[in-house]
Design an enzyme around this catalytic site. Structure first.
Site, PDB file in Angstrom:
ATOM      1  N   THR A  21      11.630  -7.411  15.652  1.00 43.54           N
ATOM      2  CA  THR A  21      13.064  -7.461  15.877  1.00 43.54           C
ATOM      3  C   THR A  21      13.639  -8.877  15.757  1.00 43.54           C
ATOM      4  OG1 THR A  21      12.769  -7.755  18.263  1.00 43.54           O
ATOM      5  CG2 THR A  21      12.919  -5.493  17.436  1.00 43.54           C
TER       6      THR A  21
ATOM      7  N   ARG B 169       5.634  -9.360  19.878  1.00 43.41           N
ATOM      8  CA  ARG B 169       5.592 -10.623  20.613  1.00 43.41           C
ATOM      9  C   ARG B 169       4.401 -11.441  20.105  1.00 43.41           C
ATOM     10  NH1 ARG B 169      10.067  -9.621  21.672  1.00 43.41           N
ATOM     11  NH2 ARG B 169      11.034  -9.248  23.713  1.00 43.41           N
TER      12      ARG B 169
ATOM     13  N   HIS C 228      23.967  -0.946  11.543  1.00 40.02           N
ATOM     14  CA  HIS C 228      25.175  -0.213  11.905  1.00 40.02           C
ATOM     15  C   HIS C 228      25.931  -0.975  12.982  1.00 40.02           C
ATOM     16  CE1 HIS C 228      23.961   3.447   9.712  1.00 40.02           C
ATOM     17  NE2 HIS C 228      22.738   3.070  10.051  1.00 40.02           N
TER      18      HIS C 228
ATOM     19  N   GLY D 195      -0.523  -1.743   8.820  1.00 40.25           N
ATOM     20  CA  GLY D 195       0.040  -0.428   8.545  1.00 40.25           C
ATOM     21  C   GLY D 195       0.998   0.038   9.623  1.00 40.25           C
TER      22      GLY D 195
ATOM     23  N   ASN E 294       0.830  -1.194   0.000  1.00 38.22           N
ATOM     24  CA  ASN E 294       0.000   0.000   0.000  1.00 38.22           C
ATOM     25  C   ASN E 294       0.876   1.259   0.000  1.00 38.22           C
ATOM     26  OD1 ASN E 294      -2.411   1.546   0.166  1.00 38.22           O
ATOM     27  ND2 ASN E 294      -3.356  -0.045   1.428  1.00 38.22           N
TER      28      ASN E 294
END
Length: 337
Positions: free
Chosen positions: A316, A331, A266, A293, A236
């Site tokens: 993550t 989670r 990084h 979204g 989208n």
């Protein structure tokens, strides 16, 4: 003393500047270099629509063409002039992209080896370019050579894609970024065009585009050539993919507005960051995944088939097939009995 060849940059039939196009990337069909404005340049800039300006960097690409030193129009996909504000100075650069292989070799024979496809570069004047005009060329933008091999025998581009530490201040990568920026300007101007027309343009730069795939403009990415999307994938509005290394999205995956898929990373060591080093980790998203979204998919994540990622989630770590994850950090939601 050798007189260096100057290529003309033309707008609406008038020469608005010149460049030696002293740098380039033959495999990408790109040539670029310092831009020396002519008398008509300032008048042309005033005709550029405001919506083509982005802060201190202005992308000027509409109606531009390039000519050889002999005045012959160069057959290419597009021409752009970039203007950078550097303190009180202005740095101007021009990029010509989409030059096909045989003409490229004739225009820039010193950049193509016997095989016809290796990038080389005239680097003699990166830090001591003496030429007329008000602009001061910025050597730090060209501090790394195109295709420069490192001690390990790999270019910064090869190291970036492989997920190794690399220095992003590299001319080859700079050329690729500029080529993608010009492509993005074309693509994001096609919001009102049919999806099948936009798909043709996606296939110009993505590594793979499946049948029926839809990417709604505006869309943003770094390079494009590291992105593969499967059949009937849907992205989208306002999605961002930082594709410093590979991003794969499986068939029928649906991605909501404002989702960011970020391979760029990084070093955790302060000294490495101080040295300007970066690296990237690939992201793989399976088939029939739904991403809500505003979600963020961070470097190195793999999302399994049929998974659901809630709106605004910050992912993550890997998501198992069929799992639903929400929150920051994301989670799993316990399965209902």
């Amino acid at each position: 003393m050798r007189v260096k060849a100057m290529y003309g940059i033309v707008a609406h039939g008038e020469v608005i500047g010149h460049s030696e196009l002293e740098n380039g990337d033959p495999p990408m069909g790109v040539a670029f270099g310092r831009f020396f404005p002519a008398a008509g340049f300032d008048a042309f800039v005033r005709t550029v629509p405001p919506d083509e300006a982005e802060g201190d960097e202005v992308l000027i690409w509409n109606a531009l063409s390039a000519t050889s030193p002999e005045g012959v129009v160069i057959d290419c996909a597009g021409v752009a002039v970039f203007r950078y504000a550097l303190g009180d100075e202005v740095d101007l650069e021009v990029t010509v992209l989409g030059i096909s292989s045989p003409p490229y070799g004739k225009l820039f024979p010193n950049r193509v080896d016997a095989s016809g496809d290796r990038a080389t570069q005239d680097r003699s004047n990166w830090t001591s370019l003496a030429a007329p005009g008000p602009s001061a060329y910025s050597p730090h933008r060209r501090s790394t050579e195109t295709g420069m091999t490192t001690e390990a025998g790999r270019t910064p581009k090869q190291k970036m894609i492989a997920g190794e530490l690399y220095h992003p201040d590299d001319a080859e990568l700079g050329a690729d970024l500029r080529a993608c920026q010009i492509w993005l300007a074309r693509y994001n101007a096609m919001l009102g065009r049919p999806a099948d027309e936009r798909r043709v343009l996606l296939r110009e730069i993505f590594a793979g585009v499946g049948d029926g795939a839809v990417v709604r403009p505006p869309f943003h990415c770094d390079y494009g050539f590291n992105i593969s999307i499967g059949a009937n994938v849907f992205l989208n509005f306002n999605c961002v993919i930082l594709d410093c290394t590979t991003v794969t999205i499986g068939d029928r995956t649906q991605i909501g507005p404002g989702v960011q898929i970020l391979t760029a990373d990084h070093p955790r060591e302060a000294e490495a960051r101080e040295a300007g080093l970066e690296f990237a980790r690939p992201i793989a998203i399976g088939r029939n995944v739904w991403i809500g979204g505003g979600a963020l998919i961070l470097p190195g994540v793999t999302v399994g088939d049929h998974a659901i990622i809630g709106a605004g989630a910050v992912v993550t770590r890997d998501v198992a097939p069929g799992a639903t994850v929400v929150g920051n950090p994301a989670r799993p939601v316990p399965a209902k009995a």
